[in-house]
Scaffold this motif. Structure first.
Motif, short mmCIF file in Angstrom:
data_model
loop_
_atom_site.label_atom_id
_atom_site.label_comp_id
_atom_site.label_asym_id
_atom_site.label_seq_id
_atom_site.Cartn_x
_atom_site.Cartn_y
_atom_site.Cartn_z
N GLU A 52 0.84 -1.20 0.00
CA GLU A 52 0.00 0.00 0.00
C GLU A 52 0.87 1.25 0.00
O GLU A 52 1.78 1.37 0.82
CB GLU A 52 -0.90 0.00 1.24
CG GLU A 52 -1.92 1.12 1.25
CD GLU A 52 -2.83 1.07 2.47
OE1 GLU A 52 -4.04 1.06 2.30
OE2 GLU A 52 -2.29 1.03 3.60
N LYS A 96 -14.50 9.73 -7.26
CA LYS A 96 -15.52 8.69 -7.47
C LYS A 96 -15.93 8.59 -8.94
O LYS A 96 -16.52 7.60 -9.35
CB LYS A 96 -16.78 9.03 -6.64
CG LYS A 96 -16.69 8.67 -5.18
CD LYS A 96 -18.00 9.02 -4.51
CE LYS A 96 -17.89 8.96 -3.02
NZ LYS A 96 -19.11 9.44 -2.36
N GLN A 145 -11.48 1.40 -8.95
CA GLN A 145 -12.22 1.78 -7.73
C GLN A 145 -11.79 0.91 -6.54
O GLN A 145 -11.81 1.36 -5.40
CB GLN A 145 -13.72 1.64 -7.96
CG GLN A 145 -14.31 2.79 -8.74
CD GLN A 145 -15.73 2.54 -9.22
OE1 GLN A 145 -16.18 1.40 -9.26
NE2 GLN A 145 -16.42 3.59 -9.61
N LYS A 146 -11.39 -0.31 -6.84
CA LYS A 146 -10.95 -1.24 -5.79
C LYS A 146 -9.52 -0.91 -5.34
O LYS A 146 -9.19 -1.01 -4.15
CB LYS A 146 -10.99 -2.67 -6.35
CG LYS A 146 -11.35 -3.72 -5.35
CD LYS A 146 -11.54 -5.03 -6.08
CE LYS A 146 -11.24 -6.19 -5.19
NZ LYS A 146 -11.26 -7.46 -5.91
N LYS A 149 -8.24 4.02 -2.95
CA LYS A 149 -9.16 4.30 -1.84
C LYS A 149 -8.89 5.70 -1.31
O LYS A 149 -7.75 6.19 -1.37
CB LYS A 149 -8.97 3.28 -0.71
CG LYS A 149 -9.31 1.86 -1.10
CD LYS A 149 -10.80 1.63 -1.14
CE LYS A 149 -11.14 0.28 -1.70
NZ LYS A 149 -12.50 0.16 -2.17
N SER A 162 -4.98 6.15 -0.92
CA SER A 162 -4.14 4.96 -0.85
C SER A 162 -4.30 4.14 -2.13
O SER A 162 -5.37 4.14 -2.74
CB SER A 162 -4.49 4.11 0.37
OG SER A 162 -5.69 3.44 0.16
N SER B 56 -16.36 2.24 4.31
CA SER B 56 -15.49 1.46 3.42
C SER B 56 -15.79 -0.03 3.56
O SER B 56 -16.43 -0.46 4.52
CB SER B 56 -14.04 1.72 3.77
OG SER B 56 -13.76 1.18 5.04
N TYR B 58 -13.75 -2.28 4.34
CA TYR B 58 -13.07 -2.79 5.54
C TYR B 58 -13.99 -2.63 6.78
O TYR B 58 -14.09 -3.56 7.59
CB TYR B 58 -11.75 -2.04 5.75
CG TYR B 58 -10.98 -2.48 6.97
CD1 TYR B 58 -10.56 -3.80 7.10
CD2 TYR B 58 -10.67 -1.58 7.99
CE1 TYR B 58 -9.85 -4.21 8.22
CE2 TYR B 58 -9.96 -1.98 9.11
CZ TYR B 58 -9.55 -3.30 9.22
OH TYR B 58 -8.86 -3.70 10.34
N ASP B 269 -16.15 4.07 10.46
CA ASP B 269 -15.20 4.05 9.33
C ASP B 269 -14.25 5.24 9.41
O ASP B 269 -13.05 5.11 9.13
CB ASP B 269 -16.00 4.08 8.01
CG ASP B 269 -15.10 3.97 6.81
OD1 ASP B 269 -14.20 3.12 6.83
OD2 ASP B 269 -15.29 4.73 5.84
N ASN B 273 -10.18 5.03 9.60
CA ASN B 273 -9.33 5.68 8.60
C ASN B 273 -8.36 6.69 9.19
O ASN B 273 -7.29 6.90 8.64
CB ASN B 273 -10.21 6.42 7.56
CG ASN B 273 -10.88 5.46 6.62
OD1 ASN B 273 -10.31 4.44 6.28
ND2 ASN B 273 -12.10 5.77 6.23
#
Lengths: 287, 426
Positions: A52, A96, A145-146, A149, A162, B56, B58, B269, B273
């Motif tokens: 990351e 987005k 998009q995955k 972040k 990230s 998110s 996560y 979230d 973060n």
């Protein structure tokens, strides 16, 4: 022990029943737990490593969204919503948007380190060119998009970005490209929007004869020109510069194995505790 | 949102309900309502109804983990009902006198609360309702020198009394007038602090009470009307607090519902973060889970001048600031779900273990309740289950009212006032 008492011990739940059942089915408990443990070990050894790269950006100005008004209710809630076009909000909308991600897609569409062989596969499997391009576009946007972040920190008016990828060097490159493209994209959008505003005010001034109105419009115009200068020179500042990570973030092997084995243990206890109920259901069905 | 998320969520909810029904032989068990409640709001949070930022993946994974662990814990320890019990509505004379004494002593609190309302009205002449709410819980505000008395004695007592009275009346062991006394006090407390939570406790607890006794009670029309009146009270209070004349009640309910129950996921979230363990906080290893006790320990350590740091202070440092969650959720604070407490206690392991423990605890109390149908077991089940489902907002066992109420129910109600026996039907 009478029949009734024996039946009670079987039917009603108590901790001694559970312990007794656990002891009786100890091999099942151990086997189920071991399955969880082995699967987690195999998975953690075989799964791809992920690295990351992080960065934090601070938008050029505090926005109405991110700075709460001091006059706001302390304990209740107000229903104001957004006012104006906050910079943070604009960055989030941009991140987005497919239109923005498309820029990255176009630049890296042949990059296996980002898209793997998924896009190349489509070239072989989909004969229709138009449909193939559409499918490739959809898959690429989903993947971007995955991979990319972002999270807002409203305390400091910053946005954390990230990028997670298997190749740490490429992740670093992508992050830098992301920051560069984001800055250019927003700058271009802002300038275009303000340019149309400036033209609108200029047109109004040309058509107005009243000196007081002209003075007011010229003030507005000068504000817009100033905004245009500010927003074209500084969209955001990179507070935390990206760097190539030395350690992977996934998988954390020891944690994964310990956690999965522990959960496996609890699941095995659940399964053992369900056995009498299952037997009952089975006998009802059989009857 | 990936479609697989919805499939997983629906699978967890349905499998949990079926297994819990299989074990307990009833659908009116804690697991069913817990998974439906949490699953429902989790589902709601995936849509941008009021423009809030979506949590998110996560955060969703951790919430799903918690839901699964609660189900595993509660289903493992759920017992079935072997015998059909009837509720013994008789209370012996000795206990009856003590209950009467306990409830009539609550009138002292009624007088105190009327005095507080008088003070509230005085303060509200100079302050807006919103600003007043900010001062309610400070020693300089509404309570002044009575702060300790209200925080440590009155508030836990009000809640404990309401749990006991709801349990007793629904079980048919206590007369309805006790319900009136406890509700009156909670209403007065709600008005004096401009708080909605006390009325919310009544609504949810009544609903849970009916739910657990669904095969023993007949739902009457007037019960539904009573609950609607209480909801109307909460909406009116909200309108008053926001000093809003332009918004209609429907938009307030919509915003409330979505913001208050789905917003904590986004807030959790936000915590994940922006706060890192070892940098912004350290794990508190179980102290957060039972942080309500810290308030009691703090009294003694202060008296003895011992160095003691209430763990809640460091928890509040993160949750106290008002933050924007996007959309109309512009000034959110405090509600970060119970997972915030669990995560701060021990990270992902904390979420798994504590959710499991909460599930186990609910099932043990549910089993006990079905075995005895006593006021104490029902009160404890209601309070613990209320805290569990309200974990959607925050972990209430970090606060004195919940821990205090449990102590009161255990030590006053059980040992002194309402110890009783239940006869079997057969």
């Amino acid at each position: 022990m009478s029949n009734e008492e024996q039946k009670d011990l079987m039917d009603e739940f108590n901790i001694y029943n559970l312990i007794r059942n656990l002891w009786k089915d100890k091999y099942q408990v151990v086997i189920i737990t071991m399955i969880f443990a082995v699967v987690s070990i195999v998975y953690s050894l075989r799964v791809d490593h992920l690295y990351e790269v992080n960065s934090v950006i601070k938008p050029a100005e505090a926005s109405a969204e991110t700075s709460l008004e001091s006059s706001g209710n302390l304990m209740g809630f107000s229903l104001g919503g957004y006012t104006g076009t906050p910079v943070i909000n604009q960055i989030l909308i941009t991140l987005k948007s497919n239109t923005f991600l498309e820029i990255l897609y176009k630049k890296y569409q042949n990059e296996e380190r980002l898209f793997g062989d998924g896009l190349a596969e489509l070239d072989k499997t989909e004969p229709d060119k138009l449909l193939r391009e559409q499918k490739k576009y959809d898959s690429a946007i989903k993947l971007l998009q995955k991979v990319i972040k972002f999270a807002v920190n409203t305390d400091h008016n910053t946005i954390g970005l990230s990028v997670k990828l298997k190749d740490k060097y490429f992740a670093y490159e992508l992050m830098n490209e992301l920051l560069f493209s984001l800055r250019n994209y927003i700058r271009k959008q802002n300038v275009e929007n303000l340019q149309s505003d400036i033209e609108f005010y200029q047109d109004l001034i040309d058509r107005t004869k009243d000196p007081r109105v002209i003075q007011m419009l010229e003030k507005k115009l000068s504000d817009k020109i100033e905004d245009k200068f500010v927003l074209s020179s500084n969209v955001f500042t990179v507070v935390n510069k990206p760097f190539v990570p030395s350690k992977r973030i996934y998988p954390k092997r020891s944690f994964m194995v310990v956690m999965t084995t522990f959960l496996g243990g609890l699941f095995s206890v659940l399964i053992v505790s369900l056995k009498p109920g299952m037997k009952k259901v089975y006998s009802i069905i059989k009857e | 949102m990936p479609e697989s998320f919805y499939y997983i969520l629906i699978a967890i909810v349905f499998i949990s309900i079926i297994l819990a029904w299989l074990k307990s032989e009833t659908l009116a068990n804690p697991t069913t309502i817990y998974v439906l409640w949490w699953g429902g709001f989790l589902f709601l949070s995936t849509f941008d109804i009021i423009g809030m930022r979506r949590p998110s993946m996560y955060a969703y994974q951790l919430i799903i983990l918690s839901l699964v662990m609660f189900s595993v814990g509660s289903i493992t320890f759920l017992g079935n009902r072997k015998k059909s019990l009837t509720i013994n509505k008789n209370i012996n004379e000795h206990d009856s006198i003590k209950i009467k004494l306990y409830f009539y002593s609550q009138t002292i609190f009624t007088l105190l609360l009327i005095f507080m309302i008088y003070r509230t009205v005085g303060i509200l002449k100079n302050l807006t309702p919103g600003a007043f709410r900010g001062l309610v819980y400070s020693t300089d505000g509404l309570y002044g020198k009575y702060f300790m008395l209200f925080a440590y004695v009155v508030k836990p007592n009000l809640y404990a009394t309401s749990f006991i009275s709801i349990s007793g009346v629904l079980l048919g062991k206590l007369p309805k007038k006790f319900l009136f006394i406890s509700f009156l006090n909670l209403f007065l407390y709600s008005i004096s602090t401009l708080g909605r939570f006390p009325v919310f406790v009544i609504v949810i607890t009544l609903f849970l009470g009916f739910f657990f006794l669904i095969d023993k009670l007949k739902i009457k029309f007037r019960y539904i009307v009573s609950i609607l009146v209480l909801i109307l009270f909460i909406v009116s209070m909200s309108t008053f607090r926001t000093s809003s004349q332009t918004l209609n009640p429907f938009s307030i309910i919509k915003n409330y519902f979505v913001w208050y129950f789905a917003g904590p996921f986004t807030a959790f979230d936000y915590f994940l973060n922006n706060y890192k363990v070892g940098v912004d906080y350290d794990y508190s290893y179980f102290r957060g889970f039972i942080a309500g006790i810290d308030w009691i320990v703090e009294i003694f350590t202060k008296k003895l001048s011992l160095p003691f740091q209430n763990i809640n202070n460091s928890f509040h440092e993160i949750t106290a600031p008002f933050r924007s969650l996007g959309g109309s959720a512009t000034n959110h604070n405090s509600h970060y779900t119970m997972l915030y407490t669990f995560y701060r206690d021990a990270g992902i392991l904390g979420i798994a273990i504590y959710s499991y423990i909460v599930g186990v605890l609910n099932s043990i109390l549910f089993n006990q309740f079905r075995k005895t149908y006593s006021i104490v077991s029902f009160s404890l089940l209601l309070i613990v289950f209320f805290v569990s489902i309200m974990g959607l907002l925050k972990w209430e066992f970090r606060y004195l009212w919940s821990v205090g109420s449990v102590f009161i129910i255990l030590f006053i109600s059980q040992k002194i006032t309402i110890r009783k026996k239940v006869a079997l039907n057969e």
